[in-house]
Design a protein around this motif. Structure first.
Motif, PDB file in Angstrom:
ATOM      1  N   TRP A 169     -14.263  62.110  15.974  1.00 19.16           N
ATOM      2  CA  TRP A 169     -14.328  60.898  16.791  1.00 19.16           C
ATOM      3  C   TRP A 169     -15.683  60.216  16.614  1.00 19.16           C
ATOM      4  CZ3 TRP A 169     -17.527  59.282  20.761  1.00 19.16           C
ATOM      5  CH2 TRP A 169     -17.098  58.145  21.471  1.00 19.16           C
ATOM      6  N   SER A 201     -16.200  52.777  20.110  1.00 22.16           N
ATOM      7  CA  SER A 201     -15.597  53.915  20.805  1.00 22.16           C
ATOM      8  C   SER A 201     -14.083  53.767  20.898  1.00 22.16           C
ATOM      9  CB  SER A 201     -16.204  54.059  22.202  1.00 22.16           C
ATOM     10  OG  SER A 201     -15.884  52.938  23.023  1.00 22.16           O
ATOM     11  N   THR A 221     -11.066  56.070  19.037  1.00 21.80           N
ATOM     12  CA  THR A 221      -9.919  56.668  19.734  1.00 21.80           C
ATOM     13  C   THR A 221      -8.605  56.183  19.136  1.00 21.80           C
ATOM     14  OG1 THR A 221     -11.018  57.185  21.820  1.00 21.80           O
ATOM     15  CG2 THR A 221      -8.691  56.632  21.945  1.00 21.80           C
ATOM     16  N   GLU A 257      -8.201  58.245  15.946  1.00 21.61           N
ATOM     17  CA  GLU A 257      -7.967  59.674  16.158  1.00 21.61           C
ATOM     18  C   GLU A 257      -6.652  59.960  16.870  1.00 21.61           C
ATOM     19  OE1 GLU A 257      -9.595  62.585  15.125  1.00 21.61           O
ATOM     20  OE2 GLU A 257     -10.263  61.030  13.739  1.00 21.61           O
ATOM     21  N   ALA A 258      -6.200  59.057  17.727  1.00 25.01           N
ATOM     22  CA  ALA A 258      -4.916  59.266  18.404  1.00 25.01           C
ATOM     23  C   ALA A 258      -3.752  59.130  17.428  1.00 25.01           C
ATOM     24  CB  ALA A 258      -4.754  58.271  19.546  1.00 25.01           C
ATOM     25  N   MET A 287      -7.724  49.719  24.634  1.00 30.08           N
ATOM     26  CA  MET A 287      -8.931  50.545  24.769  1.00 30.08           C
ATOM     27  C   MET A 287     -10.154  49.697  24.467  1.00 30.08           C
ATOM     28  SD  MET A 287      -7.210  53.676  22.753  1.00 30.08           S
ATOM     29  CE  MET A 287      -6.109  52.479  21.977  1.00 30.08           C
ATOM     30  N   ALA A 332     -14.857  61.860  25.468  1.00 30.61           N
ATOM     31  CA  ALA A 332     -14.177  61.048  24.464  1.00 30.61           C
ATOM     32  C   ALA A 332     -12.970  61.785  23.886  1.00 30.61           C
ATOM     33  CB  ALA A 332     -15.150  60.670  23.351  1.00 30.61           C
ATOM     34  N   THR A 340      -9.126  60.522  24.327  1.00 28.26           N
ATOM     35  CA  THR A 340      -8.275  60.314  23.157  1.00 28.26           C
ATOM     36  C   THR A 340      -6.972  61.083  23.283  1.00 28.26           C
ATOM     37  OG1 THR A 340     -10.224  59.926  21.777  1.00 28.26           O
ATOM     38  CG2 THR A 340      -8.189  60.532  20.642  1.00 28.26           C
ATOM     39  N   GLU A 341      -7.046  62.310  23.798  1.00 23.50           N
ATOM     40  CA  GLU A 341      -5.816  63.067  24.013  1.00 23.50           C
ATOM     41  C   GLU A 341      -4.914  62.374  25.026  1.00 23.50           C
ATOM     42  OE1 GLU A 341      -4.165  67.278  25.783  1.00 23.50           O
ATOM     43  OE2 GLU A 341      -6.164  67.247  24.892  1.00 23.50           O
ATOM     44  N   VAL A 352      -4.739  59.201  25.694  1.00 23.68           N
ATOM     45  CA  VAL A 352      -4.142  58.022  25.051  1.00 23.68           C
ATOM     46  C   VAL A 352      -2.948  58.435  24.196  1.00 23.68           C
ATOM     47  CG1 VAL A 352      -4.535  56.235  23.304  1.00 23.68           C
ATOM     48  CG2 VAL A 352      -6.215  56.606  25.112  1.00 23.68           C
TER      49      VAL A 352
END
Length: 547
Positions: A48, A351, A355, A358-359, A407, A511, A515-516, A518
Motif C-alpha cells: 500500500w 492514499s 487503496t 490494493e483492493a 475514497m 490503511a 483497504t480490507e 473497502v
C-alpha cells in the motif's frame, strides 16, 4: 510503461499468501478479520505504501491535472490495474481522455474596486480579495451589490435569503454557511457551486462575492491566497459546465470584509456573530457597486481518467456495475511554504488511489456477481471535473451503474476503530457498511462535522447528481477525542499544503484495515440481490429520476 516495485503482487509469494487470507475473509463476511492482518509491517502495508510513495514523491511534482507527471501517474495506475487482473475499462484501453479549458488570471492586468457615491476604493488583490477562475469571467463588470445573508434558497424549509431583494443585473454578496434550521444534507447541496450558480442565473444576478466564515474554514487565507494564480479549469464540453451566466466570482478576505459593508448600517462582526450561532442573517441592498477588470490567459488541456473493469460472474447481474472511485490529481507546484513548493498530495489523494489498487486483487479473486469498475479520476481539485465527465460519459451504459464507493483523503492517522461514513443514512449502502464493519469488529459513525459539507465536496457527488446511490468513508474519530485533535491539526497544517508529503506520520495498519473494508464492501454490494436504493426520506432520492 509497466512499473515493478519491490514486493509487488507480481513477484512476491508472501504478498500472494497475504492476499489469499484477505480473499478468504471476503468469502466469509461474518468472520472478523484477524488483527494480525492489520499490521504496519505486513506485506499488505508495504505494498500500500509503495503506491503512495510512487504517486507522492517529489518527482511527481504534485500531479497537476494535465501535466506530464499526471500522465505518468495515470500510466502507473493503468499498469497496476492490469497486474491486478482488471481488463481495460474503455474501448481504447485503460485511459479515458478528458478535455479541459485552463484559465490563469493575469493579475497585473486586472483590478478590483468598490465604488460608493462615485468614489472608488481599490481592493488589493491577494491581500483583500481573490478573483475566482472556475467561471469564465467577463472582461469588465460594474454592478450594484446586494447582501443576501447565506445566499441560500431552501424550499424544503421555507428559507429564502433573496426574499424582497432585487438581484437582477447585480452581484450577490454572501457569508458562507447556513442557519440551524437547515439540515446537513440540504445545507451541503444548496451550498454547492452548481446549485448556487443555478439560483443566481434564475434570479438574474450576474456574479457573486463570497466571504468565508473564518470560524469554519479548512485552509487559512494566507495559504489559499498564495496559490491564487494557479490555473483553474473547466470541462471543454460547455454542456457539463455549471457557471453559465456568471460574469464575476470573487472571494473576499473576512479580515477586510467591513469594506463591503461601509455605510450599510451593518458591520461584519455583527453578521459573523449571528452566523457563529447559526442564526438567520439579514439581507439588504448595499450602497456600493463593484468595478472589476479581469484579464485571463486560456489554453486547452487534456488529462486522463483511468478505468479498469472486472466483469461480474453472474450472467444476470454482470450488466450492472459497482464503481469504486478515487482521484489521482493534486495541486502541482505552488507557493513555497518553509522552502517547499511541491504539493505532493500523499493523503490527498495518493492514499485513496493506493487503496483502489490494493483492493482490486482481493475483489478480482472474490469473483463478485456484478461487474466492478475501478475509476481513478482527474480534475477533482479543479471542481470534481473528471468524475463529472465520467458520470455523464461512462464507459458503460449510464443506467447500469448501481453504486459509487469513493475514497478521498481517508486519513489513516491513527488506529482504525471506526469508520466515518459520508452519506451513511442516505441510501441502503449504509446498511452494507454497517454489516461489513460489524464483521471486522469496528464501529460506524455519521459525519460529526456536517457543516463542512464533505458529502458534496468530493467525487461521489458527481454520481449522486446522476441519481446513483453513493458514499465515501474515512477513518473515524469521536468528537473531542485525541484522534479528533490529530485530524484537526492535520487539516490546519497539512491540508492543501506541501507538508502533505511522505515524511508525515501515517498509520499503515489503519490503511491496511481500511483497504480490507473497502474490498469487503465492494464484494457485498456487488453480490446483493437488489440494486442499492436511496432511503425514502433521503433528500438525494430526488436525483434518481435523472437516470
Amino acid at each position: 510503461m509497466c512499473y515493478s516495485l519491490p514486493g509487488s503482487r507480481a513477484t512476491s509469494t508472501v504478498a500472494l499468501a497475504s492476499l489469499a487470507l484477505l480473499i478468504a475473509g471476503l468469502a466469509r463476511p461474518q468472520t472478523p478479520a484477524p488483527s494480525a492482518a492489520w499490521s504496519a509491517t505486513s506485506p499488505a502495508a508495504t505494498r500500500w505504501f509503495s503506491h503512495v510513495e510512487m504517486l507522492a514523491k517529489d518527482e511527481m511534482r504534485g500531479r497537476e491535472t494535465g501535466s506530464p507527471e499526471h500522465r505518468q501517474a495515470a500510466d502507473y495506475i493503468a499498469a497496476q490495474f492490469k497486474a491486478a487482473g482488471l481488463a481495460a475499462g474503455t474501448r481504447a484501453g485503460y485511459l479515458q481522455p478528458v478535455s479541459f479549458t485552463s484559465r490563469r488570471l493575469l493579475e497585473k492586468e486586472s483590478s478590483l474596486a468598490l465604488v460608493t457615491k462615485g468614489a472608488a476604493v481599490p481592493v488589493t488583490l491577494g491581500e483583500q480579495a481573490i478573483f475566482g477562475m472556475r467561471i469564465d469571467p467577463a472582461a469588465t463588470v460594474e454592478a450594484p451589490l446586494v447582501f443576501a445573508g447565506y445566499g441560500l434558497q431552501v424550499p424544503e424549509t421555507g428559507m429564502d435569503d433573496f426574499a424582497g431583494l432585487d438581484v437582477k443585473g447585480k452581484v450577490v454578496v454572501y457569508l458562507v454557511g447556513s442557519p440551524a434550521g437547515v439540515p446537513g444534507a440540504l445545507s451541503a447541496h444548496y451550498q454547492s457551486a452548481w446549485v448556487r450558480a443555478e439560483t443566481l442565473r434564475r434570479l438574474g444576478a450576474i456574479g457573486l462575492i463570497s466571504i468565508p466564515n473564518p470560524q469554519a474554514t479548512d485552509v487559512p487565507w494566507e495559504r489559499s491566497s498564495a496559490n491564487r494564480l494557479a490555473p483553474a479549469m473547466a470541462l471543454a464540453d460547455a454542456s457539463l459546465g455549471d457557471s453559465a451566466g456568471q460574469q464575476l466570482s470573487v472571494t473576499f478576505n473576512p479580515a477586510h470584509a467591513d469594506l463591503l459593508f461601509a455605510a450599510s448600517g451593518h458591520t461584519f462582526a455583527e453578521l459573523l456573530a449571528l452566523a457563529g450561532n447559526r442564526q438567520p442573517l439579514p439581507h439588504f441592498a448595499l450602497p456600493t457597486s463593484v468595478r472589476a477588470h479581469v484579464a485571463v490567459e486560456k489554453r486547452a488541456v487534456e488529462s486522463q481518467n483511468v478505468v479498469g473493469l472486472l466483469r461480474g460472474s453472474d450472467p444476470t447481474l454482470a450488466n450492472e456495475y459497482v464503481v469504486l472511485s478515487a482521484h489521482l490529481d493534486h495541486l502541482g507546484v505552488g507557493a513555497a511554504v518553509n522552502g517547499d513548493a511541491i504539493y505532493n498530495g500523499a493523503m490527498d489523494n495518493a492514499s485513496g488511489i493506493a487503496t483502489l489498487i490494493e483492493a482490486a486483487s482481493a475483489i478480482v479473486a472474490a469473483k463478485p456477481k456484478r461487474s466492478v469498475l475501478f475509476v481513478a479520476v482527474t480534475g477533482e481539485e479543479k471542481g470534481l471535473l473528471g468524475s463529472r465527465y465520467f458520470a455523464r460519459n461512462p464507459t458503460v451504459p449510464r443506467g447500469s451503474i448501481v453504486a459509487d464507493i469513493n475514497m478521498d483523503m481517508f486519513l489513516p492517522l491513527y488506529p482504525l476503530r471506526q469508520l466515518m461514513v459520508l452519506g451513511l443514512d442516505e441510501s441502503d449502502l449504509g446498511d452494507d457498511v454497517r454489516a461489513v464493519a460489524a464483521a471486522v469488529g469496528i464501529g460506524v459513525q455519521v459525519d460529526p462535522q456536517p457543516l463542512r459539507n464533505r458529502f458534496t465536496r468530493s467525487d461521489q457527488y458527481s454520481f449522486i447528481r446522476e441519481g446513483v446511490p453513493a458514499l465515501a468513508m474515512k477513518v473515524g474519530a469521536e468528537p473531542d477525542s485525541p484522534e479528533a485533535a490529530i485530524e484537526a491539526a492535520w487539516t490546519k497544517d497539512r491540508y492543501h499544503a506541501p507538508s502533505d508529503d511522505l515524511q508525515q506520520p501515517i498509520d499503515r495498519a489503519a490503511a491496511v484495515g481500511f483497504t480490507e473494508v473497502v474490498g469487503r464492501l465492494a464484494v457485498q454490494v456487488a453480490n446483493r440481490p437488489t440494486r442499492p436504493a436511496w432511503k425514502p426520506a433521503s433528500f438525494f432520492r430526488r436525483f434518481a429520476g435523472t437516470r
